[in-house]
Enzyme design. Sequence first.
Site, mmCIF file in Angstrom:
data_model
loop_
_atom_site.group_PDB
_atom_site.id
_atom_site.type_symbol
_atom_site.label_atom_id
_atom_site.label_comp_id
_atom_site.label_asym_id
_atom_site.label_seq_id
_atom_site.Cartn_x
_atom_site.Cartn_y
_atom_site.Cartn_z
ATOM 1 C CG ASP A 163 -2.146 -0.922 1.069
ATOM 2 O OD1 ASP A 163 -2.758 -0.896 -0.075
ATOM 3 O OD2 ASP A 163 -2.252 -1.812 2.030
ATOM 4 N N GLY A 169 4.082 1.533 -0.891
ATOM 5 C CA GLY A 169 4.717 1.825 -2.163
ATOM 6 C C GLY A 169 3.679 2.153 -3.493
ATOM 7 N N GLY A 187 0.709 4.883 -1.670
ATOM 8 C CA GLY A 187 0.963 6.161 -0.734
ATOM 9 C C GLY A 187 0.256 6.493 0.481
ATOM 10 C CG MET A 212 -4.081 5.997 -0.478
ATOM 11 S SD MET A 212 -4.038 4.207 -0.302
ATOM 12 C CE MET A 212 -2.503 3.857 0.674
ATOM 13 C CG ASN A 231 -10.484 -3.483 1.378
ATOM 14 O OD1 ASN A 231 -9.773 -3.174 0.600
ATOM 15 N ND2 ASN A 231 -10.449 -4.232 2.336
ATOM 16 C CE1 TYR A 232 -8.769 -4.372 7.361
ATOM 17 C CE2 TYR A 232 -8.230 -5.362 5.122
ATOM 18 C CZ TYR A 232 -8.726 -5.460 6.544
ATOM 19 O OH TYR A 232 -9.138 -6.650 7.104
ATOM 20 C CG HIS A 279 -3.308 -6.117 7.873
ATOM 21 N ND1 HIS A 279 -4.105 -5.240 6.944
ATOM 22 C CD2 HIS A 279 -4.327 -6.986 8.107
ATOM 23 C CE1 HIS A 279 -5.324 -5.338 6.806
ATOM 24 N NE2 HIS A 279 -5.513 -6.461 7.303
ATOM 25 C CG ASP A 308 24.848 6.676 9.764
ATOM 26 O OD1 ASP A 308 23.726 6.686 10.822
ATOM 27 O OD2 ASP A 308 24.853 7.951 9.113
ATOM 28 C CB ILE A 309 22.997 0.970 11.622
ATOM 29 C CG1 ILE A 309 22.426 1.500 12.914
ATOM 30 C CG2 ILE A 309 24.499 0.278 11.450
ATOM 31 C CD1 ILE A 309 22.390 0.653 14.021
ATOM 32 C CG HIS A 320 -7.670 -10.064 9.703
ATOM 33 N ND1 HIS A 320 -8.183 -8.980 9.374
ATOM 34 C CD2 HIS A 320 -8.603 -10.521 10.336
ATOM 35 C CE1 HIS A 320 -9.467 -8.694 9.780
ATOM 36 N NE2 HIS A 320 -9.908 -9.940 10.188
#
Length: 704
Positions: free
Chosen positions: A319, A321, A324, A328, A404-405, A458, A613-614, A624
Amino acid sequence: MERLAQISSQTTGSIAAPPRPVHPLDPLSVEEISAITAVVKNHFAGRQISFNTVTLREPTKKAYLEWKEQGGAFPPRNAYYVILEAGVPGVKEGIVSVNHLSVIEVKSLEQVQPILTVEDLISTEDIIRKDPRVIEQCVISGIPANEMHKVYCDPWTIGFDERWGAGRRLQQALMYYRSDEDDSQYSHPLDFCPIVDTEEKKVIFIDVPNRRRKVSKHKHSNFNPKDMIEKYGTLRTDGKPIDITQPEGVSFKMDGNVITWSNFNIHIGFNYREGIVLSDISYNDHGNVRPLFHRISLSEMIVPYGSPDFPHQRKHALDIGEYGAGYMTNPLALGCDCKGVIHYLDAHFADRAGDPITVKHAVCIHEEDDGLLQKHSDFRDNFATSIVTRATKLIISQIFTAANYEYCIYWVFMQDGTIKLDVKLTGILNTYVLADGEESGPWGTKVYPGVNAHNHQHLFALRLHPRIDGDGNSVCTSDACSAEAPVGSPENMYGNGFYAKRTVFKTVADSETNYESSTGRTWDFFNPKKLNPYSGKPVSYKLVSAQCPPLLAKPGALVYKRAPWANTTIKVVPFKEDRLYPSGDHVPQWSGDGNIGMRKWLGDKTDKIEDTDILVFHTFGISHFPAPEDFPLMPAEPISLLMRPRHFFTENAGMDIVPSHAMTTTEARKASNLEVISDTDKTSKLAFETTSACCGSTRFVKEK
């Protein structure tokens, strides 16, 4: 194929320069978007282009910290854009210098497709309603040809379909029927799936199952108040209003997009893709400002469905990528989405024509009571000696709708230095039609007559850029383990020994770890150069996250390939500026093949990730398995995780907060009539009496 194109350094003199923002991480303003799109239009003059994305290209970490911490120059202000050109496959992306109003980079990408915007989705319903082949399939399904206005669809990206690949920009239309415009279509799904070309605006194919299923004849399962009154005769009226008041105003301060609250200082950003982005998070430890995280966001998510039957394998929405979380996002409403004393931030995007559009109240900022922060009572004087401190929490939230979600995202900051993420899932189940007498089988559940809700997951990718007490961080697992020494040994004579076993990640390969419930596994982000003066252990923030189901798709599956970040709970890679999106920059219609996103960043997994630096990517979520209680409107299902300070402070960071009640032993000894009364709350009262009592009504009487 990717190729670099021309670079323009000429300033467009006819375009007014927009005002410079106060903070380099501030999202693009309306004025900046207008100027940027004008620059791009001029650069591509004579070509028919449409805008897909216009967003801030955040300054590099180096440039930002030089400005913030070293008194350096304000970082260059740049914007990233994605456009489509009519008749030309793929996309063009590039960079515009907002400072100089010039295009400074252009790339042509031929075998990728860009994110789908709300504008792209809106026209799809009209396209399918007018298509003769779709009308024919509706008639076969039992819908008269003159009722196409009652046919609806949820437009999804096609995911990936090998028949078309990424050569043209496609959607799959999940089909439904409403007998009335106020009906919920999800109780009346249809059994076929049109494929729509987004740019040509036409149906190019229809996937039809071998077994046909007629549209349901059952009454629509609706959820509006009028429907509930029709079903039950009335709505519940036993709930009394609960109001949140702050008579002295809020406790936080806003300076543009920078918020200061209870020793936290945070920049709140927002973009088309991740939605809320929290940056430069620090904590003022009694005058010592200590960095915590350079940047935090939800960088991707996937919702893979569990039916292997064609074409349901395509239902695995990435969703963030593919659509957005910013594009949305909902405009939020006082007293409904957010309750209390609210501050809002708006979000600004560009439409296909390049004109600015604004989502009002995209981000909600407010405070809530959070129960007890700390409490202790002494039994020696009948609990008269006591201290009680109630907690307040700061919430920065957004809600976005993916077909729908609904996804409700709450970033929560707590007075003991903890950072919490709460996600609530609500909305409506994705559904598919069941024929009369047909069983749902193992891949779903019958939630209403004629309605099959497929199993799904999810899974979210939390991107963390830790900067715990400064630069050079490491990560380790922390597992609760029984002592290795056997019972009866000198080291563990009674067998009760246990300890926290820490395993520090040296390389990327070490970091690929999963949640382990038997050891209560957590992960520490720590600064090995900074030790707590009391414990002698490195200052750290601990990730506590137990809702971490494994990705259930098998290795080699399309879902598995397209979400290369989701097969373990944690992955740590060295920081690089372009490592933002773990399924790649352009996700729609990506096959999952190639050295893209997380797969590229992992490399041969030998990169060193200790004291450097990570970036930490954490996969969490739920599996679900639907039930009738999830329909017709799903009650919000919560997911939570914490990032807690451990060995970061020398004591509880909330000790300097004014308590609600405090009585020492000396005070209790002198008092003759001991009632627990809040020193801070003048509004609480007894439920069934008029006598004022703020934290209770128990009286403690001294013994004679």
